[in-house]
Design an enzyme around this catalytic site. Structure first.
Site, mmCIF file in Angstrom:
data_model
loop_
_atom_site.group_PDB
_atom_site.id
_atom_site.type_symbol
_atom_site.label_atom_id
_atom_site.label_comp_id
_atom_site.label_asym_id
_atom_site.label_seq_id
_atom_site.Cartn_x
_atom_site.Cartn_y
_atom_site.Cartn_z
ATOM 1 C CG ASP A 1 1.244 0.990 -7.492
ATOM 2 O OD1 ASP A 1 0.560 -0.004 -7.173
ATOM 3 O OD2 ASP A 1 2.471 1.049 -7.288
ATOM 4 C CG ASP B 1 4.150 -5.427 -4.865
ATOM 5 O OD1 ASP B 1 4.009 -5.218 -6.083
ATOM 6 O OD2 ASP B 1 4.240 -4.516 -4.030
#
Length: 793
Positions: free
Chosen positions: A419, A498
């Site tokens: 990430d 997201d």
């Protein structure tokens, strides 16, 4: 940003990081203003007239007044074109650098030159304009002479009026990107995004063009910041480097296979990775993970993986484990493995600047961190506070990063999740990344972050993949990555990250996943329910149904969101989710075979409807449904309160998966779908393999007269040992079905038995390898594979 969003941001990153973020943002601005070359006005400069030509074994060099063009055929259907001046790209995106010599001709014809193979012709005009023709002389693409402006390059191509454009990596955009403007710069949008947000985490400068005269793929091997505009022209402007493109003619399946040959094929993943993954930011400790798994078992919900977000680390230090939250990680992983659940943990690139922290101290001491122009280590704020960032363009730094993975793998982790690797940094304003003046090794030739930024995640993924292969050579690595670049598919899967929790975001999921597949990234999926909100039971259910048929199948949500495990929504959501988890489990033989085919061919598992009918231009813009392999058509419900939907059905006969009703295409139809159902169709002529209670079930969906061939791939589910391929030939006639079964490979037949289920076709007589077999019920049962099954009605 309103006050509520500001408070949430402070809650996410911590009050201490707020002050670090402000300080870093000011400092970054000063660094770039001091060290980046000033932008000076320069005229747009075309190549000028062609001066002379040098033939080469695979093409030629064309010298213009202000530029040079190299045309180099790597294969009869793959040509590389390089306009210079400008720094040549380092071949990070490429997999195969050894292409055999290609027979071609280079001829001058009046005022043009033509470089031709037996599949493709490139015409070079004396002003630098280019034209691409297929083997039949059809014009696929025409490019205007490129233009330079200082260190920048501008590339333009004329588009046909009906031409569609697909690709460019992760985009919150329509499937057809035309008209539109898109930035080529990997970027974290800041915790939440909506349809229309651009750019996003994984930008890839590759796209497919489709028009009445044919189709093609073009890949720009240039990692600098760029803007792509599609209107009457396809216009791409790069901030630096040379202008290098690769062109492939042909339909999407062939073009993507050649692109995979060039940039790397996605490897076959471990079989468990195709199951269901449960995640949250974060499951805070071992007890919470154990309770989670026990709840899945108690509710009879299949579960294949649990993901640990950043709170498993000690103060967010990568490659560490918090001894208070997870004092027994190896034991926890062992318990989960015994229950058939795999543990995946997150890793970010930022290494906390702490001289008592071994990884930071070693990276700093050995010179593996990114540098500022003055030679000092770059530090920027992310979750742990101020961090150093490994320079993955340095081979020794990549090797060092690879060596860190055994520390986690030895504690029982089955997979890794990368990430924040755009790379992202906390900023108060401006670009959420490192200073553009940051220096990088670039394999010894040097460069700065303007060139390296888009490559950063790709090279982190490469280091991680190589580390996992070295640590566990008997197992296939599983890495999920938020960012990357061309070639990312060689090492990792990705997800759309997201996205906001809205019905519009659910609808966006389909074109986003399709676009990734058409960009050469076949393994992807969304955060089920959206990342940053609280989905209603209906929205969660519809999102879950859609995700059941996508390669990566995971629920994940933000720190401040309500819990999102299936039982949190009560009934009927829990029962519906259970049904789809069980369906996903049954479909694993089909999905695993698709994954194997993808590893060989580069074809995405999830395909747009036009894949089946390129000549049907009514399907070119269809972005609310998709094909899963050759057999299945998935038409999700994407509107609140809807219990039916229309569908432009491709040509052929299709079966309704739930009712066996026959549907004829091409046609526009209406499909009913109460909350418990997602419209799902099966192409006539398909053999759909499933697994039920240890048995292989062969679902036959006969066509009128069309013969079909179906592969079934099997192996141990991990590793690189024996495998087997079962081939099924289905030959229908008016009153007879003939099923031939051939097998190859050393892997033993892995099922306890076989059942054959014939849909919407009732046999009255059955012969198995020449012997009559009594028909009882809707399925025929066998203990061992057969060679020939004949059914008569």
């Amino acid at each position: 940003m309103d006050l509520g969003e500001a408070l949430r941001s402070i809650q996410f990153i911590g009050l201490g990081n707020v002050f670090r973020t402000l300080t870093y943002t000011f400092r970054r601005g000063r660094i770039d203003s001091r060290h980046l070359p000033p932008e000076s006005p320069a005229p747009l400069l075309p190549p000028g007239d062609l001066q002379h030509v040098e033939p080469t074994p695979n093409g030629g060099r064309f010298h213009f007044v202000h530029a040079e063009l190299e045309v180099h055929f790597l294969a009869p259907d793959l040509v590389r074109l390089t306009w210079s001046p400008g720094a040549l790209p380092l071949p990070y995106s490429l997999s195969d650098m050894s292409w055999p010599a290609t027979g071609l001709s280079l001829k001058r014809m009046k005022n043009v030159w033509r470089a031709s193979s037996n599949e493709l012709t490139v015409q070079i005009d004396t002003d630098g304009g280019l034209r691409y023709e297929d083997e039949k002389g059809h014009i696929l693409r025409q490019e205007l002479p490129p233009e330079q402006q200082g260190s920048r390059w501008r590339h333009r191509a004329q588009l046909q009026s009906e031409e569609r454009i697909y690709g460019l990596g992760t985009r919150a955009a329509p499937l057809n990107l035309r008209p539109g403007v898109y930035r080529m710069w990997n970027q974290d949008p800041g915790g939440k995004y909506h349809p229309g947000t651009d750019p996003l985490y994984l930008c890839i400068p590759v796209y497919l063009g489709l028009h009445d005269g044919g189709s093609y793929l073009v890949f720009f091997e240039n990692s600098f910041d760029a803007a792509f505009r599609f209107d009457d022209l396809a216009d791409a402007e790069f901030e630096g480097g040379c202008l290098r493109t690769y062109f492939v003619p042909g339909p999407p399946d062939r073009a993507l296979q050649r692109y995979a040959d060039l940039t790397g094929h996605a490897p076959l993943p471990p079989r468990w990775s195709l199951g269901y993954h449960q995640s949250r930011w974060s499951y805070m400790n071992s007890r919470e993970v154990r309770d989670l798994v026990a709840s899945f078992q108690r509710h009879d919900l299949p579960l294949d993986a649990v993901h640990l977000d950043i709170h498993y680390m000690r103060g967010y230090r990568v490659f560490s484990v918090d001894p208070e939250r997870f004092p027994d990680l190896p034991a926890l992983a062992q318990e989960l493995t015994a229950a058939g659940v795999n543990l995946v943990a997150i890793i970010d690139p930022g290494v906390k600047a702490d001289h008592h922290y071994a990884q930071f101290d070693e990276a700093r001491r050995r010179g593996f961190l990114c540098k500022l122009p003055d030679g000092n280590d770059l530090l920027a704020p992310v979750w742990p506070g101020m961090c150093g960032f490994p320079d993955f363009s340095h081979p020794d730094a990549r090797a060092w990063w690879s060596e860190q993975y055994p520390a986690l793998l030895d504690q029982g982790l089955a997979g890794i999740w990368h990430d924040m690797n755009e790379p992202a940094a906390f900023v108060a304003w401006g670009e959420p990344t490192l200073p553009l003046a940051t220096r990088h090794h670039m394999e010894g030739r040097g460069g700065d972050h303007r060139e390296m930024h888009n490559l950063y995640g790709l090279l982190m993924n490469r280091a991680g993949f190589e580390g996992m292969r070295a640590a566990r050579p008997e197992r296939r690595p599983f890495i999920l990555s938020r960012s990357g670049w061309a070639g990312v598919q060689r090492h990792t899967w990705t997800w759309t990250a997201d996205i906001a929790t809205t019905w519009a975001s659910l609808r966006q999921t389909v074109p986003s996943i399709l676009g990734l597949g058409l960009s050469g990234v076949p393994f992807a999926g969304p955060d089920i329910g959206g990342f940053s909100g609280d989905p209603s039971a209906e929205l969660f259910t519809r999102w879950f149904q859609l995700a059941t048929f996508l390669p990566f199948f995971r629920t994940h949500s933000a720190l401040t969101t309500p819990r999102r495990e299936p039982w949190c929504f009560g009934e009927p959501t829990l029962s519906i989710v259970r049904e789809y988890l069980l369906l996903r489990k049954r479909l694993i033989p089909y999905l695993y075979t698709l994954a194997w085919e993808t590893s060989l061919t580069g074809k995405p598992l999830v395909r747009p409807l036009f894949w089946a009918s390129l000549e049907n231009d009514e399907l070119w813009d269809t972005e609310d449904c998709f094909l899963l392999g050759e057999a299945l058509l998935v038409a999700p419900i994407l509107e609140e309160g809807a219990e039916s939907r229309s569908l432009k059905l491709p040509a052929g006969v299709w079966y309704d998966f739930w009712t066996d009703e026959l549907l004829q295409g091409p046609n526009e139809i209406l499909l009913q779908a109460g909350l418990e159902r997602i419209p799902l169709l099966v192409r006539a002529g398909s053999l759909l393999p499933t697994q039920e209670e240890g048995e292989l079930v062969l679902h036959l969906y006969p066509a009128e007269r069309e013969k079909s061939l179906t592969h079934l791939y099997s192996d141990a589910g991990d590793g690189y040992d024996e495998s087997r391929i079962d081939l099924f030939y289905l030959e229908p006639s008016t009153r007879k079905l003939n099923l031939l079964w051939e097998s190859s490979g050393d892997f033993a037949f892995p099922y306890a038995g076989i059942s054959v289920h014939i849909h919407a076709w009732k046999p009255r007589r059955c012969l198995v390898d020449g012997q009559a077999k009594k028909i009882e019920g809707e399925r025929l049962h066998f203990t061992l594979p057969f060679k020939n099954l004949i059914l008569e009605r």
